[in-house]
Design a protein around this motif. Structure first.
Motif, PDB file in Angstrom:
ATOM      1  N   ALA A  91       0.843  -1.195   0.000  1.00  0.00           N
ATOM      2  CA  ALA A  91       0.000   0.000   0.000  1.00  0.00           C
ATOM      3  C   ALA A  91       0.880   1.248   0.000  1.00  0.00           C
ATOM      4  CB  ALA A  91      -0.934   0.004   1.209  1.00  0.00           C
ATOM      5  N   GLY A  92       1.914   1.207   0.832  1.00  0.00           N
ATOM      6  CA  GLY A  92       2.844   2.330   0.879  1.00  0.00           C
ATOM      7  C   GLY A  92       3.513   2.560  -0.465  1.00  0.00           C
ATOM      8  N   GLY A  94       2.256   1.748  -3.426  1.00  0.00           N
ATOM      9  CA  GLY A  94       1.256   2.279  -4.349  1.00  0.00           C
ATOM     10  C   GLY A  94       1.070   3.776  -4.178  1.00  0.00           C
ATOM     11  N   VAL A  95       0.845   4.197  -2.945  1.00  0.00           N
ATOM     12  CA  VAL A  95       0.562   5.620  -2.719  1.00  0.00           C
ATOM     13  C   VAL A  95       1.816   6.468  -2.902  1.00  0.00           C
ATOM     14  CG1 VAL A  95      -0.625   7.257  -1.240  1.00  0.00           C
ATOM     15  CG2 VAL A  95      -1.183   4.856  -1.067  1.00  0.00           C
ATOM     16  N   ARG A  97       3.749   6.374  -5.251  1.00  0.00           N
ATOM     17  CA  ARG A  97       3.804   6.801  -6.642  1.00  0.00           C
ATOM     18  C   ARG A  97       3.023   8.104  -6.849  1.00  0.00           C
ATOM     19  NH1 ARG A  97       4.701   4.595 -11.998  1.00  0.00           N
ATOM     20  NH2 ARG A  97       4.797   2.421 -11.390  1.00  0.00           N
ATOM     21  N   PHE A  98       1.936   8.269  -6.098  1.00  0.00           N
ATOM     22  CA  PHE A  98       1.192   9.523  -6.189  1.00  0.00           C
ATOM     23  C   PHE A  98       2.064  10.687  -5.710  1.00  0.00           C
ATOM     24  CE2 PHE A  98      -1.477  12.904  -4.598  1.00  0.00           C
ATOM     25  CZ  PHE A  98      -2.411  13.068  -5.618  1.00  0.00           C
TER      26      PHE A  98
END
Lengths: 231, 231
Positions: A91-92, A94-95, A97-98
């Protein structure tokens, strides 16, 4: 064998590239070392052609060439999974990348509009024509940007809104401990730090300044040791 | 006992508040249900005074009143740790706050500048004076914003840069599966979806539109079931 990192080099061998800083900080976070190979802007295509890429950073590890700061961070996370994590889980990652997209796609341009004249001073003489042509195409004429510096600095404060809100609530972008989201933003701010006397560009935001100082202390003070332009 | 959610209500009992949508989506993600209690803007202070708060959402669970969509998400994550995670771990929780700050502090205002006139249409007649006064103070005069709608829509596309870059590379803001960062941004976009015919406001960005459709399908199509203004 030591890793090799193809790293942007300016005048007086200043190292100010935000993506290259991201990689240097990511390596330090992973407690890894790399020998840096300086490349001036106009040397890059030839020097990293072997990696089928046209920009730095390029990391060479165990015979493998990995380009692009985001891909390098992911490579390091997976290849050195036993070292301190850059993402703190999927999850870390994935985010992250934002945040990386925000740093590279929004923050960098907003900072550029304030300090591009100073950065230009730090570009190697042989690279100045290339730099001016490519960056003016993206950002607009340097002298017009310099004339609007105050407005652009005010605009930067607005761009910093999500960062300020986040750091008012928690010590790092990633929460209680610094991870790659902190690295990608901090690496972006090391660009004006190395090239401009205008930094740290935060206005009077105490939370952001406190974060900046915490980031400066990390990794044996890697950011503090960065060479800056001569006064 | 069923939870209770104090939820903003507009004309024809339209439910369009972005923070309230975040909470409704977070509840659905946790496979929890709440009875909603509609509150018009000017009723909110009185209706949620018991929670020592002045805005909605306020969630009441087991006698405890939890205000603020971010605090509610954290409450749900901790109180219902055995349900599907909203954050995917502590790093995910940390970085989620950055995305939440971006959604609330940047994206919301950029959308508002495009659709505030449409939102105003959906505000209950008794709330219109309050809404106009408070929102014009933040955003500028509604008729001037409406006159600049095209420019504001173009500006929104620039604001969407980090979202577009992220979703070009991965299916969700959070990576391979949707988590709270997706919820907080999607909940923001449900605001124009419910109130304006101009949505989805993405220009021709295929990746963003594909994400929008994936989010619409989640939670039994919760977003698709949202009541929208009458045509």
């Amino acid at each position: 064998m030591t890793m090799q990192l193809y790293d942007l080099s300016g005048t007086d061998d200043l190292r100010f590239s935000p993506p290259c800083w991201r990689t240097k900080l990511a390596l330090a976070h992973k407690e890894l070392e790399a020998e840096t190979i300086p490349c001036r802007f106009t040397e890059i295509p030839e020097k990293v052609a072997f990696a089928n890429h046209k920009t730095v950073p390029v990391l060479v590890d165990r015979g493998e060439a990995v380009p692009d700061s985001w891909r390098i961070a992911n490579y390091l996370e997976d290849a050195y999974a036993d070292r301190p994590s850059l993402f703190g889980g999927e999850a870390g990652r994935g985010v992250a990348r934002f945040v990386d997209s925000w740093a590279q796609g929004v923050l960098l341009g907003a900072i550029a509009k304030v300090v591009i004249d100073d950065v230009f001073d730090c570009v190697h003489p042989d690279d100045k024509a290339y730099f001016k042509e490519t960056r003016e195409k993206r950002l607009g004429a340097f002298d017009e940007l310099a004339a609007q510096r105050e407005q652009n600095l005010a605009q930067l404060q607005t761009v910093l809104t999500p960062l300020k809100l986040t750091l008012k609530a928690q010590p790092y972008i990633s929460g209680e401990t610094p991870l790659y989201p902190d690295i990608t933003v901090f690496g972006t701010f090391l660009w004006p730090h190395c090239t401009s006397e205008a930094e740290p560009l935060f206005g009077d935001d105490d939370a952001l300044l406190a974060w900046w100082n915490r980031m400066m202390d990390l990794y044996g003070g890697l950011g503090r040791k960065a060479n800056r332009r001569a006064a």
